[in-house]
Write a protein that holds these residues in place. Structure first.
Motif, PDB file in Angstrom:
ATOM      1  N   ARG A  20     120.400  88.867 -22.478  1.00  0.00           N
ATOM      2  CA  ARG A  20     120.559  88.288 -23.808  1.00  0.00           C
ATOM      3  C   ARG A  20     121.996  88.461 -24.297  1.00  0.00           C
ATOM      4  NH1 ARG A  20     114.852  89.068 -27.101  1.00  0.00           N
ATOM      5  NH2 ARG A  20     113.490  88.890 -25.285  1.00  0.00           N
ATOM      6  N   ASP A  48     126.204  75.470 -37.328  1.00  0.00           N
ATOM      7  CA  ASP A  48     124.856  75.773 -36.839  1.00  0.00           C
ATOM      8  C   ASP A  48     124.913  76.695 -35.615  1.00  0.00           C
ATOM      9  OD1 ASP A  48     123.634  74.286 -38.798  1.00  0.00           O
ATOM     10  OD2 ASP A  48     123.402  72.496 -37.563  1.00  0.00           O
ATOM     11  N   ALA A  52     123.380  80.489 -35.459  1.00  0.00           N
ATOM     12  CA  ALA A  52     122.464  80.905 -34.393  1.00  0.00           C
ATOM     13  C   ALA A  52     122.997  82.150 -33.695  1.00  0.00           C
ATOM     14  CB  ALA A  52     122.290  79.768 -33.387  1.00  0.00           C
ATOM     15  N   ALA A  55     122.462  85.223 -35.924  1.00  0.00           N
ATOM     16  CA  ALA A  55     121.055  85.645 -35.935  1.00  0.00           C
ATOM     17  C   ALA A  55     120.672  86.338 -34.636  1.00  0.00           C
ATOM     18  CB  ALA A  55     120.156  84.435 -36.174  1.00  0.00           C
ATOM     19  N   LEU A  56     121.092  85.765 -33.502  1.00  0.00           N
ATOM     20  CA  LEU A  56     120.755  86.360 -32.211  1.00  0.00           C
ATOM     21  C   LEU A  56     121.524  87.645 -31.978  1.00  0.00           C
ATOM     22  CD1 LEU A  56     120.499  83.190 -29.941  1.00  0.00           C
ATOM     23  CD2 LEU A  56     118.691  84.431 -31.129  1.00  0.00           C
ATOM     24  N   GLY A 182     111.383  80.957 -29.810  1.00  0.00           N
ATOM     25  CA  GLY A 182     111.971  81.241 -31.109  1.00  0.00           C
ATOM     26  C   GLY A 182     113.419  80.798 -31.224  1.00  0.00           C
ATOM     27  N   GLN A 183     114.246  81.657 -31.817  1.00  0.00           N
ATOM     28  CA  GLN A 183     115.651  81.325 -32.053  1.00  0.00           C
ATOM     29  C   GLN A 183     116.434  81.178 -30.750  1.00  0.00           C
ATOM     30  OE1 GLN A 183     116.343  84.678 -34.768  1.00  0.00           O
ATOM     31  NE2 GLN A 183     116.789  83.202 -36.389  1.00  0.00           N
ATOM     32  N   TRP A 184     115.977  81.851 -29.686  1.00  0.00           N
ATOM     33  CA  TRP A 184     116.669  81.735 -28.405  1.00  0.00           C
ATOM     34  C   TRP A 184     116.513  80.319 -27.843  1.00  0.00           C
ATOM     35  CZ3 TRP A 184     119.804  85.601 -26.871  1.00  0.00           C
ATOM     36  CH2 TRP A 184     119.640  86.833 -27.504  1.00  0.00           C
ATOM     37  N   GLN A 186     115.829  77.687 -29.621  1.00  0.00           N
ATOM     38  CA  GLN A 186     116.534  76.798 -30.537  1.00  0.00           C
ATOM     39  C   GLN A 186     118.030  76.769 -30.233  1.00  0.00           C
ATOM     40  OE1 GLN A 186     115.490  78.092 -34.509  1.00  0.00           O
ATOM     41  NE2 GLN A 186     113.305  77.846 -34.126  1.00  0.00           N
ATOM     42  N   ALA A 187     118.571  77.920 -29.838  1.00  0.00           N
ATOM     43  CA  ALA A 187     119.996  77.987 -29.493  1.00  0.00           C
ATOM     44  C   ALA A 187     120.293  77.136 -28.262  1.00  0.00           C
ATOM     45  CB  ALA A 187     120.415  79.435 -29.253  1.00  0.00           C
TER      46      ALA A 187
END
Length: 236
Positions: A20, A48, A52, A55-56, A182-184, A186-187
């Protein structure tokens, strides 16, 4: 059977397999690259991408606060050394050459023995040579800004951590980023949007679209061909 070119139309970012922390570094690179883009459509995506990444980044820090689990997210020493070589290539092509095109003496101060003295250095010599390069970048911050020196210093610190992790027998935890969800996930979609936007805007010179992604930070797709990635210079 899939068509021969079918995979060219798939989101390859979702299939990236790495730690990650490595993916976060890759995402941060694209967020920074688009922020300075002369292409309005790409520059618009930077906010954006940065959101991201922020957040990550918090998610990675949280995992790193969990002891050994966090340590396992460290990039391998081999990956960090490879990232150092790519950083040198990137910095030379994108920042040093444009800044010192009319001042070859200044460029010589930063790379007194040439680019290949760093990019072709073995794993033993590279850290020492890279440290000298990092110090030179910091010394030329008035021309180049603070970012190159700061990034180089960060890579040196990461190499120290990766070396310690290797000595302790820790392994790099790799995951298929798109499957985390999730956000991963989306990234990875944001990266694909950036990829398609760059190709659409730069279709006459697609090699310029490549410069928005630092694939040298990622593990090789073909492990048997472990060569430092070459970053193409931008075409006027």
């Amino acid at each position: 059977m899939a068509a021969p070119y079918h995979d060219l139309y798939e989101n390859h970012f979702a299939n990236i397999r790495c730690s990650r922390a490595t993916f976060l570094a890759f995402l941060n690179y694209t967020a920074t690259a688009t922020a300075g883009s002369p292409v309005p459509a790409l520059k618009k995506l930077s906010a954006d991408l940065q959101a991201a990444a922020t957040a990550l980044g918090g998610a990675v820090v949280t995992r790193e606060g969990q002891g050994a689990t966090g340590q396992a997210l460290t990039r391998s020493k081999k990956d960090v050394l490879r990232a150092m070589r790519v950083f040198v290539q990137d910095t030379h092509a994108v920042q040093l050459v444009p800044a010192y095109r009319q001042q070859p003496g200044k460029l010589k101060e930063l790379l007194p023995q040439g680019l290949m003295h760093l990019t072709d250095a073995n794993a033993t010599d590279l850290p020492v040579r890279f440290e000298a390069f990092a110090q030179a970048l910091t010394a030329h911050a008035a021309d180049l800004g603070a970012a190159p020196g700061t990034t180089a210093a960060g890579l040196l610190a990461e190499l120290t951590a990766a070396s310690a992790a290797k000595d302790a027998g820790l392994k790099v935890a790799k995951e298929t980023i798109g499957s985390i969800g999730g956000q991963w996930a989306q990234a990875t979609q944001l990266l694909w949007q950036t990829h398609c936007t760059a190709l659409g805007a730069l279709w006459e010179h697609p090699e310029q679209a490549y410069l928005y992604f630092n694939y040298g930070l990622l593990p090789n797709r073909n492990p048997g061909r472990d060569k430092a990635a070459k970053v193409p210079a931008a075409t006027a």
